[in-house]
Write an enzyme that holds these catalytic residues in place. Structure first.
Site, mmCIF file in Angstrom:
data_model
loop_
_atom_site.group_PDB
_atom_site.id
_atom_site.type_symbol
_atom_site.label_atom_id
_atom_site.label_comp_id
_atom_site.label_asym_id
_atom_site.label_seq_id
_atom_site.Cartn_x
_atom_site.Cartn_y
_atom_site.Cartn_z
ATOM 1 N N SER A 1 0.803 -1.228 0.000
ATOM 2 C CA SER A 1 0.000 0.000 0.000
ATOM 3 C C SER A 1 0.830 1.270 0.000
ATOM 4 C CB SER A 1 -0.904 0.039 1.238
ATOM 5 O OG SER A 1 -2.115 -0.590 0.974
ATOM 6 N N HIS B 1 -2.461 1.056 -4.761
ATOM 7 C CA HIS B 1 -1.767 -0.033 -5.458
ATOM 8 C C HIS B 1 -1.847 0.257 -6.952
ATOM 9 C CE1 HIS B 1 -1.481 -3.090 -2.097
ATOM 10 N NE2 HIS B 1 -2.223 -2.136 -1.570
ATOM 11 N N HIS C 1 -5.015 -9.312 -2.408
ATOM 12 C CA HIS C 1 -5.077 -9.761 -1.015
ATOM 13 C C HIS C 1 -6.150 -10.834 -0.816
ATOM 14 C CE1 HIS C 1 -3.786 -5.528 -1.032
ATOM 15 N NE2 HIS C 1 -3.069 -5.803 0.033
ATOM 16 N N TYR D 1 -8.373 -10.740 1.415
ATOM 17 C CA TYR D 1 -9.662 -10.112 1.736
ATOM 18 C C TYR D 1 -10.421 -9.628 0.500
ATOM 19 C CZ TYR D 1 -7.098 -5.664 1.367
ATOM 20 O OH TYR D 1 -6.322 -4.623 0.927
ATOM 21 N N GLU D 2 -9.747 -9.573 -0.645
ATOM 22 C CA GLU D 2 -10.453 -9.157 -1.862
ATOM 23 C C GLU D 2 -11.336 -10.280 -2.401
ATOM 24 O OE1 GLU D 2 -8.116 -6.609 -4.723
ATOM 25 O OE2 GLU D 2 -6.470 -7.316 -3.464
ATOM 26 N N ALA E 1 2.589 -2.212 4.180
ATOM 27 C CA ALA E 1 2.251 -1.184 5.165
ATOM 28 C C ALA E 1 1.659 -1.930 6.358
ATOM 29 C CB ALA E 1 1.221 -0.228 4.583
ATOM 30 N N MET F 1 -2.289 -7.267 6.722
ATOM 31 C CA MET F 1 -3.270 -8.125 6.034
ATOM 32 C C MET F 1 -2.676 -8.796 4.799
ATOM 33 S SD MET F 1 -6.370 -5.353 5.959
ATOM 34 C CE MET F 1 -6.707 -4.278 7.367
ATOM 35 N N SER F 2 -1.367 -8.882 4.741
ATOM 36 C CA SER F 2 -0.779 -9.425 3.507
ATOM 37 C C SER F 2 0.501 -10.183 3.819
ATOM 38 C CB SER F 2 -0.470 -8.286 2.532
ATOM 39 O OG SER F 2 0.595 -7.480 3.036
ATOM 40 N N ASN G 1 1.134 3.358 10.819
ATOM 41 C CA ASN G 1 0.244 3.864 11.879
ATOM 42 C C ASN G 1 0.486 3.056 13.137
ATOM 43 O OD1 ASN G 1 -1.192 1.771 10.010
ATOM 44 N ND2 ASN G 1 -2.177 1.535 12.000
ATOM 45 N N HIS H 1 -7.383 4.290 6.068
ATOM 46 C CA HIS H 1 -6.487 3.947 4.957
ATOM 47 C C HIS H 1 -5.748 5.204 4.490
ATOM 48 C CE1 HIS H 1 -4.821 1.585 1.742
ATOM 49 N NE2 HIS H 1 -5.340 2.364 0.817
#
Ligand code: HPA
Length: 278
Positions: free
Chosen positions: A31, A62, A84, A86-87, A114, A212-213, A236, A248
Protein backbone atom coordinates in the site's frame (compact mmCIF):
# COMPACT_ATOMS: atom_id res chain seq x y z
CA UNK A 1 -5.84 -25.12 -3.73
CA UNK A 2 -4.10 -23.01 -6.35
CA UNK A 3 -5.39 -23.62 -9.86
CA UNK A 4 -2.49 -23.79 -12.33
CA UNK A 5 -4.33 -22.94 -15.58
CA UNK A 6 -4.73 -19.19 -14.95
CA UNK A 7 -1.15 -19.03 -13.68
CA UNK A 8 0.17 -20.71 -16.83
CA UNK A 9 -1.86 -18.22 -18.90
CA UNK A 10 -0.26 -15.35 -16.98
CA UNK A 11 3.21 -16.77 -17.54
CA UNK A 12 2.54 -16.95 -21.28
CA UNK A 13 1.38 -13.29 -21.24
CA UNK A 14 4.46 -12.08 -19.39
CA UNK A 15 6.82 -14.09 -21.62
CA UNK A 16 5.15 -12.55 -24.67
CA UNK A 17 5.38 -9.02 -23.26
CA UNK A 18 8.96 -9.39 -21.98
CA UNK A 19 10.49 -12.12 -24.16
CA UNK A 20 14.02 -11.34 -22.98
CA UNK A 21 13.22 -11.26 -19.26
CA UNK A 22 15.46 -13.38 -17.04
CA UNK A 23 14.83 -11.79 -13.60
CA UNK A 24 17.11 -12.67 -10.72
CA UNK A 25 14.91 -10.96 -8.19
CA UNK A 26 11.34 -9.90 -7.57
CA UNK A 27 9.82 -7.16 -5.47
CA UNK A 28 6.23 -6.79 -4.32
CA UNK A 29 5.21 -3.27 -3.34
CA UNK A 30 2.45 -2.81 -0.77
CA UNK A 31 0.00 0.00 0.00
CA UNK A 32 1.28 3.40 -1.07
CA UNK A 33 4.72 1.95 -1.88
CA UNK A 34 4.38 1.64 -5.67
CA UNK A 35 6.76 4.56 -6.35
CA UNK A 36 9.71 2.53 -5.05
CA UNK A 37 9.78 1.21 -8.62
CA UNK A 38 11.35 4.58 -9.53
CA UNK A 39 14.58 3.20 -8.05
CA UNK A 40 14.89 0.92 -11.12
CA UNK A 41 15.75 1.57 -14.75
CA UNK A 42 12.65 0.37 -16.55
CA UNK A 43 12.91 -2.18 -19.35
CA UNK A 44 9.18 -2.74 -19.77
CA UNK A 45 5.78 -2.25 -18.12
CA UNK A 46 2.66 -4.41 -18.16
CA UNK A 47 -0.70 -3.53 -16.61
CA UNK A 48 -2.12 -6.09 -14.16
CA UNK A 49 -5.33 -6.02 -16.20
CA UNK A 50 -3.46 -7.78 -18.98
CA UNK A 51 -2.25 -10.55 -16.67
CA UNK A 52 -5.15 -13.05 -16.48
CA UNK A 53 -4.70 -14.33 -12.94
CA UNK A 54 -3.87 -10.92 -11.44
CA UNK A 55 -6.50 -8.57 -12.83
CA UNK A 56 -6.96 -4.94 -11.91
CA UNK A 57 -5.51 -4.10 -8.48
CA UNK A 58 -8.53 -3.40 -6.33
CA UNK A 59 -7.07 -1.29 -3.53
CA UNK A 60 -6.33 2.46 -3.53
CA UNK A 61 -2.59 3.09 -3.41
CA UNK A 62 -1.77 -0.03 -5.46
CA UNK A 63 -0.73 1.04 -8.96
CA UNK A 64 -1.42 -2.34 -10.53
CA UNK A 65 1.57 -2.54 -12.87
CA UNK A 66 4.33 -5.05 -13.40
CA UNK A 67 7.62 -3.30 -14.11
CA UNK A 68 10.54 -5.20 -15.61
CA UNK A 69 13.59 -3.22 -14.55
CA UNK A 70 17.19 -3.21 -13.51
CA UNK A 71 19.15 -1.77 -10.61
CA UNK A 72 22.87 -2.29 -9.94
CA UNK A 73 22.81 -4.63 -12.93
CA UNK A 74 20.27 -6.95 -11.27
CA UNK A 75 17.29 -7.70 -13.43
CA UNK A 76 14.13 -7.48 -11.34
CA UNK A 77 10.38 -7.86 -11.74
CA UNK A 78 8.65 -5.25 -9.61
CA UNK A 79 4.99 -5.78 -8.78
CA UNK A 80 3.44 -2.38 -8.05
CA UNK A 81 0.61 -3.47 -5.81
CA UNK A 82 -0.67 -6.85 -4.73
CA UNK A 83 -3.91 -8.80 -4.49
CA UNK A 84 -5.08 -9.76 -1.01
CA UNK A 85 -6.97 -12.60 0.63
CA UNK A 86 -9.66 -10.11 1.74
CA UNK A 87 -10.45 -9.16 -1.86
CA UNK A 88 -11.95 -12.61 -2.33
CA UNK A 89 -10.14 -13.02 -5.66
CA UNK A 90 -8.81 -16.51 -4.89
CA UNK A 91 -5.31 -17.75 -4.17
CA UNK A 92 -4.31 -17.59 -7.84
CA UNK A 93 -4.19 -13.78 -7.73
CA UNK A 94 -2.13 -13.83 -4.51
CA UNK A 95 0.18 -16.54 -5.86
CA UNK A 96 0.77 -15.01 -9.32
CA UNK A 97 3.89 -12.93 -8.54
CA UNK A 98 5.59 -15.89 -6.85
CA UNK A 99 4.58 -18.26 -9.64
CA UNK A 100 5.94 -15.89 -12.29
CA UNK A 101 9.19 -15.28 -10.41
CA UNK A 102 9.88 -18.95 -9.79
CA UNK A 103 8.93 -19.88 -13.35
CA UNK A 104 11.19 -17.21 -14.85
CA UNK A 105 14.17 -18.33 -12.78
CA UNK A 106 14.31 -15.67 -10.04
CA UNK A 107 16.21 -16.63 -6.89
CA UNK A 108 14.65 -14.32 -4.31
CA UNK A 109 11.79 -11.96 -3.59
CA UNK A 110 11.64 -8.75 -1.58
CA UNK A 111 8.22 -8.33 0.04
CA UNK A 112 7.05 -4.96 1.35
CA UNK A 113 3.92 -3.90 3.16
CA UNK A 114 2.25 -1.18 5.16
CA UNK A 115 1.58 -2.30 8.73
CA UNK A 116 0.39 -1.11 12.10
CA UNK A 117 3.00 -0.91 14.86
CA UNK A 118 2.18 -2.49 18.22
CA UNK A 119 4.93 -0.79 20.26
CA UNK A 120 3.97 2.53 21.87
CA UNK A 121 7.56 3.74 21.42
CA UNK A 122 7.57 3.09 17.67
CA UNK A 123 6.65 5.93 15.32
CA UNK A 124 4.72 5.91 12.05
CA UNK A 125 7.28 6.01 9.25
CA UNK A 126 9.58 3.50 11.00
CA UNK A 127 10.78 0.62 8.84
CA UNK A 128 10.96 -2.95 10.16
CA UNK A 129 12.90 -5.88 8.76
CA UNK A 130 10.61 -8.90 9.03
CA UNK A 131 12.48 -11.56 11.00
CA UNK A 132 9.57 -13.98 11.17
CA UNK A 133 5.80 -14.05 10.95
CA UNK A 134 2.70 -15.36 12.66
CA UNK A 135 -0.12 -16.49 10.41
CA UNK A 136 -3.45 -15.64 12.03
CA UNK A 137 -5.35 -15.80 8.74
CA UNK A 138 -6.77 -19.18 9.71
CA UNK A 139 -5.89 -20.49 6.27
CA UNK A 140 -2.86 -21.06 4.05
CA UNK A 141 -2.58 -21.03 0.25
CA UNK A 142 -1.11 -24.53 0.35
CA UNK A 143 -4.29 -26.25 1.57
CA UNK A 144 -5.57 -28.79 -0.91
CA UNK A 145 -4.07 -31.26 -3.35
CA UNK A 146 -0.27 -31.21 -3.39
CA UNK A 147 1.31 -29.43 -6.37
CA UNK A 148 5.07 -30.11 -6.44
CA UNK A 149 5.61 -26.69 -8.06
CA UNK A 150 5.19 -25.32 -4.54
CA UNK A 151 7.73 -27.70 -3.04
CA UNK A 152 7.25 -30.42 -0.46
CA UNK A 153 3.89 -31.51 0.92
CA UNK A 154 4.98 -30.30 4.37
CA UNK A 155 7.18 -27.23 3.80
CA UNK A 156 9.66 -26.38 6.52
CA UNK A 157 9.17 -22.83 7.76
CA UNK A 158 12.13 -22.53 10.15
CA UNK A 159 14.00 -20.06 7.97
CA UNK A 160 11.44 -18.25 5.81
CA UNK A 161 13.12 -14.84 6.02
CA UNK A 162 16.61 -15.45 4.67
CA UNK A 163 19.32 -14.63 7.22
CA UNK A 164 21.84 -13.51 4.68
CA UNK A 165 19.39 -11.22 2.87
CA UNK A 166 18.34 -9.72 6.19
CA UNK A 167 21.99 -9.01 6.97
CA UNK A 168 22.39 -7.39 3.53
CA UNK A 169 19.33 -5.24 4.21
CA UNK A 170 20.73 -4.21 7.61
CA UNK A 171 23.96 -3.24 5.91
CA UNK A 172 22.03 -1.18 3.34
CA UNK A 173 20.31 0.57 6.27
CA UNK A 174 23.64 1.40 7.92
CA UNK A 175 25.16 2.71 4.71
CA UNK A 176 22.18 4.95 3.94
CA UNK A 177 21.57 6.02 7.54
CA UNK A 178 18.05 4.65 7.38
CA UNK A 179 17.19 3.28 10.83
CA UNK A 180 15.73 -0.21 10.69
CA UNK A 181 13.79 -2.05 13.35
CA UNK A 182 13.44 -5.82 13.50
CA UNK A 183 10.36 -7.77 14.37
CA UNK A 184 7.64 -10.31 13.80
CA UNK A 185 4.89 -9.53 11.31
CA UNK A 186 1.46 -10.76 12.25
CA UNK A 187 -1.19 -11.24 9.56
CA UNK A 188 -4.96 -11.45 9.78
CA UNK A 189 -7.17 -11.63 6.71
CA UNK A 190 -8.55 -8.09 7.02
CA UNK A 191 -10.27 -6.12 5.60
CA UNK A 192 -11.20 -4.95 9.09
CA UNK A 193 -8.40 -3.44 11.13
CA UNK A 194 -7.89 -5.06 14.52
CA UNK A 195 -9.78 -4.18 17.67
CA UNK A 196 -7.72 -2.70 20.53
CA UNK A 197 -8.19 -5.98 22.46
CA UNK A 198 -6.87 -7.95 19.47
CA UNK A 199 -3.83 -5.69 19.22
CA UNK A 200 -3.09 -6.26 22.92
CA UNK A 201 -3.53 -10.02 22.40
CA UNK A 202 -1.37 -10.20 19.26
CA UNK A 203 1.32 -8.16 20.92
CA UNK A 204 1.36 -10.55 23.86
CA UNK A 205 1.72 -13.37 21.30
CA UNK A 206 4.75 -11.70 19.74
CA UNK A 207 3.47 -9.31 17.08
CA UNK A 208 5.60 -6.23 16.40
CA UNK A 209 3.63 -5.22 13.32
CA UNK A 210 0.14 -6.19 12.18
CA UNK A 211 -1.14 -6.36 8.63
CA UNK A 212 -3.27 -8.12 6.03
CA UNK A 213 -0.78 -9.43 3.51
CA UNK A 214 2.73 -10.79 2.92
CA UNK A 215 2.37 -14.01 4.94
CA UNK A 216 0.75 -16.11 2.17
CA UNK A 217 3.32 -14.76 -0.31
CA UNK A 218 6.20 -15.56 2.03
CA UNK A 219 4.86 -19.08 2.62
CA UNK A 220 4.51 -19.73 -1.12
CA UNK A 221 7.92 -18.26 -1.95
CA UNK A 222 9.60 -20.24 0.81
CA UNK A 223 7.85 -23.46 -0.19
CA UNK A 224 8.84 -22.96 -3.83
CA UNK A 225 12.48 -22.36 -2.89
CA UNK A 226 12.63 -18.60 -3.43
CA UNK A 227 14.63 -16.77 -0.80
CA UNK A 228 12.58 -14.14 1.02
CA UNK A 229 13.36 -10.75 2.52
CA UNK A 230 10.59 -8.59 3.94
CA UNK A 231 10.19 -4.99 5.04
CA UNK A 232 7.24 -3.41 6.82
CA UNK A 233 6.58 0.30 6.71
CA UNK A 234 4.91 1.12 10.03
CA UNK A 235 2.25 3.47 8.69
CA UNK A 236 0.24 3.86 11.88
CA UNK A 237 0.09 2.82 15.47
CA UNK A 238 -2.07 -0.30 15.71
CA UNK A 239 -5.63 0.13 17.01
CA UNK A 240 -6.02 1.23 20.61
CA UNK A 241 -2.48 2.54 21.10
CA UNK A 242 -3.62 6.08 20.30
CA UNK A 243 -7.07 7.39 21.13
CA UNK A 244 -8.03 7.81 17.50
CA UNK A 245 -9.51 5.68 14.70
CA UNK A 246 -7.42 4.11 11.90
CA UNK A 247 -7.91 5.10 8.28
CA UNK A 248 -6.49 3.95 4.96
CA UNK A 249 -5.79 7.63 4.29
CA UNK A 250 -3.33 7.71 7.22
CA UNK A 251 -1.72 4.49 5.99
CA UNK A 252 -1.31 5.95 2.52
CA UNK A 253 0.01 9.32 3.69
CA UNK A 254 2.61 7.82 6.02
CA UNK A 255 3.87 5.46 3.33
CA UNK A 256 4.32 8.48 1.04
CA UNK A 257 6.39 10.20 3.74
CA UNK A 258 8.55 7.10 4.19
CA UNK A 259 9.07 6.81 0.44
CA UNK A 260 12.38 8.69 0.25
CA UNK A 261 13.90 6.35 2.85
CA UNK A 262 12.44 3.27 1.20
CA UNK A 263 13.87 4.26 -2.20
CA UNK A 264 17.30 5.02 -0.76
CA UNK A 265 17.30 1.73 1.07
CA UNK A 266 16.13 -0.21 -1.98
CA UNK A 267 18.83 1.28 -4.21
CA UNK A 268 21.50 0.44 -1.63
CA UNK A 269 20.15 -3.05 -1.02
CA UNK A 270 20.41 -3.84 -4.72
CA UNK A 271 23.94 -2.44 -4.76
CA UNK A 272 24.94 -4.54 -1.77
CA UNK A 273 23.32 -7.57 -3.33
CA UNK A 274 25.28 -7.07 -6.54
CA UNK A 275 28.42 -7.75 -4.46
CA UNK A 276 27.02 -11.02 -3.15
CA UNK A 277 26.52 -14.33 -4.85
CA UNK A 278 22.80 -14.98 -4.76
N1 HPA B 1 -3.62 -3.23 10.80
C1 HPA B 1 -3.72 -4.07 9.76
N2 HPA B 1 -3.25 -3.78 8.55
C2 HPA B 1 -2.65 -2.60 8.38
C3 HPA B 1 -2.50 -1.67 9.43
C4 HPA B 1 -3.01 -2.01 10.70
O1 HPA B 1 -2.94 -1.25 11.70
N3 HPA B 1 -1.86 -0.59 8.92
C5 HPA B 1 -1.60 -0.87 7.61
N4 HPA B 1 -2.08 -2.08 7.27
Amino acid sequence: MINRDPLDASLATVKKAFPEATPQLGMILGSGLSDIADAFDPLGVLSYEEIPSLGKAGVAGHAGRLVWGKSAGIETLIFQGRRHVYEGVGWEAVATPLFLLKSLGAKAVFLTNAAGGTHPEWTPGDLMIIDDHINMMGVTPLLGAHDPFWGARFPDQSFIYDRKLRAVLSRAGEKTDVALRHGTYFAGTGPTYETPAEVRAWRTLGADAVGMSTVPEAMLANAAGLRVVGLSCITNMAAGILDQPLTHQEVFETSQKAMANMKKLTLQFWQELAKEKL
